[in-house]
Design an enzyme around this catalytic site. Structure first.
Site, short mmCIF file in Angstrom:
data_model
loop_
_atom_site.label_atom_id
_atom_site.label_comp_id
_atom_site.label_asym_id
_atom_site.label_seq_id
_atom_site.Cartn_x
_atom_site.Cartn_y
_atom_site.Cartn_z
N GLN A 43 -2.26 1.67 -4.73
CA GLN A 43 -3.57 1.03 -4.87
C GLN A 43 -4.58 1.89 -5.62
OE1 GLN A 43 -4.21 0.08 -0.71
NE2 GLN A 43 -3.76 -2.07 -1.12
N ASN A 44 -4.23 3.12 -5.91
CA ASN A 44 -5.13 3.95 -6.70
C ASN A 44 -5.14 3.41 -8.13
OD1 ASN A 44 -6.12 6.22 -8.41
ND2 ASN A 44 -6.26 7.22 -6.42
N GLN A 45 -6.32 3.28 -8.71
CA GLN A 45 -6.47 2.64 -10.01
C GLN A 45 -6.43 3.61 -11.19
OE1 GLN A 45 -10.21 0.76 -9.09
NE2 GLN A 45 -9.21 -1.13 -8.44
N SER A 145 -11.25 6.54 -8.71
CA SER A 145 -10.14 5.59 -8.85
C SER A 145 -9.48 5.29 -7.51
CB SER A 145 -9.09 6.14 -9.82
OG SER A 145 -8.50 7.32 -9.32
#
Length: 169
Positions: A43-45, A145
């Site tokens: 889920q880290n962008q 992020s």
């Protein structure tokens, strides 16, 4: 924070002498530490945001190819924290921090134009570590992020796209 709280350590920097932008996070989260990869939490962008910056899909690449693509785009990667005690992955829980020497690394990068900090914790610690050397480069404060920073991708993207200004030949 007790001695039983795990001591966590960052990864080595991903840089080469052609780096024009150095992106610094705080300290890898538990998922990243377990995978031994920067920004491994699904889920880290980070990888999506950098993909937009360099106009190349990094998400689909195997991790070693992601790092190679960063270097080819003149982007380096590191963390401001070398070691710290932290239960879980939140930056708010960092304690017993030993910093990485961001200033010394920056001094070895002759093409470096900007140092970008991925989130407020990285910015706070990074600026302290750079001290007067911060005036030698553009400093870019990026919205984190991390999935814990809940503003959406589209809200984060413009600040990240501004990195392009420092990458242009």
């Amino acid at each position: 924070m007790t001695q039983s709280t795990p001591l966590k350590a960052s990864f080595p920097p991903v840089v080469d002498p052609a780096a024009r932008v150095l992106i610094c996070g705080s300290l890898p989260g538990d998922r990243s530490l377990a995978a031994r990869q920067y920004y491994a939490h699904p889920q880290n962008q980070f990888w999506r945001l950098v993909s937009a910056v360099i106009e190349r899909d990094l998400v689909a690449l195997p991790y070693p190819d992601r790092l190679a693509a960063l270097l080819a785009a003149h982007i380096g990667l590191w963390d401001v924290v070398a070691t710290a005690r932290r239960p879980g992955s939140t930056d708010a829980a960092l304690a017993s921090i030993r910093p990485n020497d961001i200033a010394a690394l920056a001094a070895t990068l002759p093409e470096l134009r900007a140092i970008a900090f991925n989130g407020g914790t990285a910015l706070k610690h990074g600026l302290r570590q750079l001290g007067p050397m911060a005036d030698r480069h553009a400093i870019v404060a990026l919205p984190s992020s991390s999935p814990l920073h809940t503003i959406g991708f589209d809200t984060k993207l413009p600040a990240w796209l501004a990195l392009r200004d420092h990458l242009a030949a």
